[in-house]
Design a protein around this motif. Sequence first.
Motif, mmCIF file in Angstrom:
data_model
loop_
_atom_site.group_PDB
_atom_site.id
_atom_site.type_symbol
_atom_site.label_atom_id
_atom_site.label_comp_id
_atom_site.label_asym_id
_atom_site.label_seq_id
_atom_site.Cartn_x
_atom_site.Cartn_y
_atom_site.Cartn_z
ATOM 1 N N ARG A 1 34.586 -86.200 60.020
ATOM 2 C CA ARG A 1 34.752 -84.743 59.943
ATOM 3 C C ARG A 1 34.192 -84.206 58.625
ATOM 4 O O ARG A 1 33.595 -83.131 58.599
ATOM 5 N N ALA A 2 34.361 -84.954 57.538
ATOM 6 C CA ALA A 2 33.770 -84.541 56.257
ATOM 7 C C ALA A 2 32.251 -84.472 56.384
ATOM 8 O O ALA A 2 31.619 -83.557 55.845
ATOM 9 N N ALA A 3 31.673 -85.429 57.105
ATOM 10 C CA ALA A 3 30.218 -85.432 57.297
ATOM 11 C C ALA A 3 29.763 -84.219 58.102
ATOM 12 O O ALA A 3 28.746 -83.597 57.770
ATOM 13 N N ILE A 4 30.505 -83.856 59.122
ATOM 14 C CA ILE A 4 30.161 -82.691 59.945
ATOM 15 C C ILE A 4 30.146 -81.428 59.082
ATOM 16 O O ILE A 4 29.189 -80.652 59.100
ATOM 17 N N VAL A 5 31.211 -81.217 58.319
ATOM 18 C CA VAL A 5 31.303 -80.010 57.491
ATOM 19 C C VAL A 5 30.223 -80.038 56.419
ATOM 20 O O VAL A 5 29.566 -79.019 56.151
ATOM 21 N N GLY A 6 30.027 -81.195 55.806
ATOM 22 C CA GLY A 6 29.012 -81.322 54.764
ATOM 23 C C GLY A 6 27.613 -81.029 55.271
ATOM 24 O O GLY A 6 26.823 -80.366 54.594
ATOM 25 N N GLN A 7 27.297 -81.520 56.474
ATOM 26 C CA GLN A 7 25.978 -81.255 57.049
ATOM 27 C C GLN A 7 25.784 -79.762 57.304
ATOM 28 O O GLN A 7 24.708 -79.217 57.076
ATOM 29 N N LYS A 8 26.815 -79.109 57.751
ATOM 30 C CA LYS A 8 26.722 -77.661 57.979
ATOM 31 C C LYS A 8 26.510 -76.929 56.651
ATOM 32 O O LYS A 8 25.709 -76.007 56.558
ATOM 33 N N ALA A 9 27.223 -77.357 55.611
ATOM 34 C CA ALA A 9 27.061 -76.742 54.286
ATOM 35 C C ALA A 9 25.644 -76.949 53.757
ATOM 36 O O ALA A 9 25.066 -76.036 53.147
ATOM 37 N N GLU A 10 25.085 -78.124 53.984
ATOM 38 C CA GLU A 10 23.710 -78.396 53.545
ATOM 39 C C GLU A 10 22.732 -77.446 54.240
ATOM 40 O O GLU A 10 21.839 -76.885 53.599
ATOM 41 N N ARG A 11 22.909 -77.248 55.535
ATOM 42 C CA ARG A 11 22.023 -76.330 56.275
ATOM 43 C C ARG A 11 22.193 -74.892 55.787
ATOM 44 O O ARG A 11 21.218 -74.156 55.649
ATOM 45 N N ILE A 12 23.422 -74.506 55.530
ATOM 46 C CA ILE A 12 23.680 -73.150 55.030
ATOM 47 C C ILE A 12 23.026 -72.958 53.671
ATOM 48 O O ILE A 12 22.392 -71.932 53.413
ATOM 49 N N ALA A 13 23.154 -73.955 52.794
ATOM 50 C CA ALA A 13 22.549 -73.858 51.460
ATOM 51 C C ALA A 13 21.033 -73.732 51.563
ATOM 52 O O ALA A 13 20.423 -72.901 50.879
ATOM 53 N N ARG A 14 20.412 -74.544 52.425
ATOM 54 C CA ARG A 14 18.950 -74.449 52.605
ATOM 55 C C ARG A 14 18.560 -73.059 53.097
ATOM 56 O O ARG A 14 17.599 -72.457 52.622
ATOM 57 N N SER A 15 19.307 -72.563 54.034
ATOM 58 C CA SER A 15 19.035 -71.241 54.600
ATOM 59 C C SER A 15 19.177 -70.146 53.546
ATOM 60 O O SER A 15 18.329 -69.247 53.440
ATOM 61 N N LEU A 16 20.257 -70.216 52.774
ATOM 62 C CA LEU A 16 20.463 -69.211 51.725
ATOM 63 C C LEU A 16 19.369 -69.281 50.672
ATOM 64 O O LEU A 16 18.861 -68.242 50.233
ATOM 65 N N LYS A 17 18.996 -70.499 50.255
ATOM 66 C CA LYS A 17 17.939 -70.627 49.245
ATOM 67 C C LYS A 17 16.638 -70.022 49.760
ATOM 68 O O LYS A 17 15.962 -69.295 49.026
ATOM 69 N N LEU A 18 16.302 -70.292 51.005
ATOM 70 C CA LEU A 18 15.082 -69.707 51.567
ATOM 71 C C LEU A 18 15.187 -68.191 51.622
ATOM 72 O O LEU A 18 14.260 -67.478 51.247
ATOM 73 N N GLY A 19 16.307 -67.703 52.090
ATOM 74 C CA GLY A 19 16.481 -66.268 52.235
ATOM 75 C C GLY A 19 16.510 -65.519 50.919
ATOM 76 O O GLY A 19 16.033 -64.391 50.818
ATOM 77 N N VAL A 20 17.060 -66.149 49.883
ATOM 78 C CA VAL A 20 17.220 -65.471 48.594
ATOM 79 C C VAL A 20 16.006 -65.677 47.686
ATOM 80 O O VAL A 20 15.582 -64.749 46.998
ATOM 81 N N PHE A 21 15.423 -66.880 47.692
ATOM 82 C CA PHE A 21 14.413 -67.205 46.683
ATOM 83 C C PHE A 21 12.993 -67.344 47.197
ATOM 84 O O PHE A 21 12.054 -67.310 46.416
ATOM 85 N N PHE A 22 12.773 -67.498 48.487
ATOM 86 C CA PHE A 22 11.423 -67.683 49.007
ATOM 87 C C PHE A 22 10.722 -66.335 49.090
ATOM 88 O O PHE A 22 11.114 -65.459 49.851
ATOM 89 N N LYS A 23 9.686 -66.189 48.286
ATOM 90 C CA LYS A 23 8.937 -64.914 48.221
ATOM 91 C C LYS A 23 7.444 -65.251 48.362
ATOM 92 O O LYS A 23 6.723 -65.349 47.376
#
Length: 142
Positions: A115-137
């Motif tokens: 279950r920790a792996a499931i939540v962690g994987q989701k957090a990793e995807r969210i972080a990648r998405s946020l970084k792209l959305g906020v910093f990719f120009k």
Amino acid sequence: MSASDCAHTRAALARADAAAFTDAEIDTLVETFYARVRRHHRLGPIFERAIGEDGWPAHLATLKDFWSSVLNTSGRYKGQPVTVHQHVEGLTEGLFMPWLNLFHQTCVELFDAPRAAIVGQKAERIARSLKLGVFFKPDAVA
């Protein structure tokens, strides 16, 4: 790792993914994790400036809705996280790693390994998405 070990791990992850997280588990995750964020020497000041002392109860409620939506597809969260994070003063790409490290540490302490792996994987995807959305120009002048 043998093929049977991989199959066993995939089966365990599938069972964990199928098991809904309770509201109490999500509450504990959010409250424990963000207490750590607030004490973190780099993350704490960013969050305090963005949320303020009085804003934490509402922010934690929003985060609980967010994680309920992420983990259980509850649909409780209705916000726009990229837009919100685009306006956070002092947010840098380098802050995502300590955020993720604290998050993974919290998950490992609160949940069994699958279950920790499931939540962690989701957090990793969210972080990648946020970084792209906020910093990719792509059109920004170098």
